[in-house]
Enzyme design. Structure first.
Site, mmCIF file in Angstrom:
data_model
loop_
_atom_site.group_PDB
_atom_site.id
_atom_site.type_symbol
_atom_site.label_atom_id
_atom_site.label_comp_id
_atom_site.label_asym_id
_atom_site.label_seq_id
_atom_site.Cartn_x
_atom_site.Cartn_y
_atom_site.Cartn_z
ATOM 1 N N HIS A 86 -6.493 15.687 2.111
ATOM 2 C CA HIS A 86 -6.037 14.781 3.164
ATOM 3 C C HIS A 86 -5.610 15.584 4.391
ATOM 4 O O HIS A 86 -5.461 16.802 4.342
ATOM 5 C CB HIS A 86 -4.878 13.911 2.677
ATOM 6 C CG HIS A 86 -5.305 12.801 1.761
ATOM 7 N ND1 HIS A 86 -5.463 12.987 0.400
ATOM 8 C CD2 HIS A 86 -5.604 11.496 2.005
ATOM 9 C CE1 HIS A 86 -5.851 11.843 -0.153
ATOM 10 N NE2 HIS A 86 -5.938 10.921 0.796
ATOM 11 N N HIS A 87 -5.350 14.868 5.450
ATOM 12 C CA HIS A 87 -4.919 15.439 6.723
ATOM 13 C C HIS A 87 -3.570 16.151 6.588
ATOM 14 O O HIS A 87 -2.829 15.957 5.615
ATOM 15 C CB HIS A 87 -4.816 14.339 7.779
ATOM 16 C CG HIS A 87 -3.970 13.181 7.331
ATOM 17 N ND1 HIS A 87 -2.600 13.143 7.475
ATOM 18 C CD2 HIS A 87 -4.317 12.026 6.700
ATOM 19 C CE1 HIS A 87 -2.133 12.007 6.981
ATOM 20 N NE2 HIS A 87 -3.139 11.311 6.494
ATOM 21 N N SER A 122 -2.258 -1.723 -4.572
ATOM 22 C CA SER A 122 -3.258 -0.706 -4.854
ATOM 23 C C SER A 122 -2.809 0.601 -4.227
ATOM 24 O O SER A 122 -2.331 0.613 -3.087
ATOM 25 C CB SER A 122 -4.632 -1.099 -4.304
ATOM 26 O OG SER A 122 -5.575 -0.061 -4.546
ATOM 27 N N ALA A 172 0.814 -1.214 0.000
ATOM 28 C CA ALA A 172 0.000 0.000 0.000
ATOM 29 C C ALA A 172 0.846 1.263 0.000
ATOM 30 O O ALA A 172 0.320 2.367 0.108
ATOM 31 C CB ALA A 172 -0.933 0.008 1.204
ATOM 32 N N LYS A 194 -0.009 14.195 5.923
ATOM 33 C CA LYS A 194 0.330 13.470 4.689
ATOM 34 C C LYS A 194 1.429 14.223 3.956
ATOM 35 O O LYS A 194 1.309 15.425 3.709
ATOM 36 C CB LYS A 194 -0.901 13.313 3.798
ATOM 37 C CG LYS A 194 -0.650 12.461 2.552
ATOM 38 C CD LYS A 194 -1.947 12.174 1.817
ATOM 39 C CE LYS A 194 -1.718 11.383 0.548
ATOM 40 N NZ LYS A 194 -1.121 10.039 0.802
#
Length: 240
Positions: free
Chosen positions: A135-136, A103, A79, A139
């Site tokens: 995103h947060h 993925s 991931a 990241k």
């Protein structure tokens, strides 16, 4: 199922909790940077963990890439995002001897989003397309691997497109072959991806919003449960 974790940040800590809730066992961790304490055995190399049936990776290229050069036959669920082209090349080589699942986003809902996009792009050839992800604030990579994947889907279905990441230096009108790509960082946003189709006097927006990071952890665990029964090969949500 016995699981080796590659990386022990927030995501693989969730994997550990949810996997154990499902009756699986975490038999080891490879992580050279995490400050989190771990109750599991720690390893430096994948081949050292003899008990594992599968490894689940939520780490980074700096940790993962050297591990991929080692000799082992353990199935891998990957991931990690970032340096995608190099990563895919390494995984495809590795998949000749062991099952590998990759993925950029472990959510099945995001997989469904790409399938919807594959249908929408040919129907909306005259519409401009803009991609936005949020995103947060922790990241570190941008744009997200998922947004890159969405762009790749569009590129396969619409001729001569090119990504535009920043418009503030441009003093010209938008061209139809541009695909705007935008990244937002802030707060504790888990993950949001929006595809805007803008036509004359009408717009269509397709969105996916993650409400919990558990969806990514559960997606990885589900992939691992299937992968351990597969022959060597490169797997995605499309063929798993």
């Amino acid at each position: 199922m016995n699981i080796l974790l590659i990386g022990y940040g927030a995501m693989n800590q969730r994997v550990a909790r949810l996997a154990e809730d499902k009756g699986h066992e975490i038999v080891g961790v490879i992580d050279r940077t995490s400050k989190a304490s771990t109750p599991y055995s720690q390893y430096q190399h994948i081949s050292e963990c003899k008990e594992a049936d599968v490894a689940i990776d939520f780490s980074n290229p700096e940790l993962l890439f050297p591990l991929l050069e080692e000799q082992f036959n353990l199935p891998l669920v990957i991931a990690t995002t970032g340096e995608k082209e190099t990563l895919i090349q390494k995984l495809e080589t590795l998949s000749q001897r062991t099952p590998v699942f990759f993925s950029a986003n472990m959510s099945y809902g995001v997989h469904a989003l790409t399938k919807i996009l594959e249908t929408a792009v040919p129907l909306l050839q005259d519409f401009d397309i803009e991609l936005t992800e949020a995103h947060h604030n922790k990241k570190v990579d941008a744009p997200s691997g998922t947004l890159v994947k969405l762009y790749d889907v569009i590129k396969e279905l619409r001729d001569n497109v090119s990504p535009v990441y920043d418009r503030h230096e441009k003093t010209e009108k938008r061209t139809h072959d541009e695909i705007g790509i935008h990244a937002v960082r802030g707060g504790t946003i888990v993950g949001e991806h929006d595809i805007l189709f803008a036509g004359t006097d009408e717009t269509i927006t397709i969105s996916h919003k993650a409400q919990s990071k558990d969806i990514f952890a559960n997606g990885a665990i589900g992939a691992a449960e299937k992968l351990i029964h597969k022959n060597p090969g490169f797997y995605t949500f499309n063929n798993l």
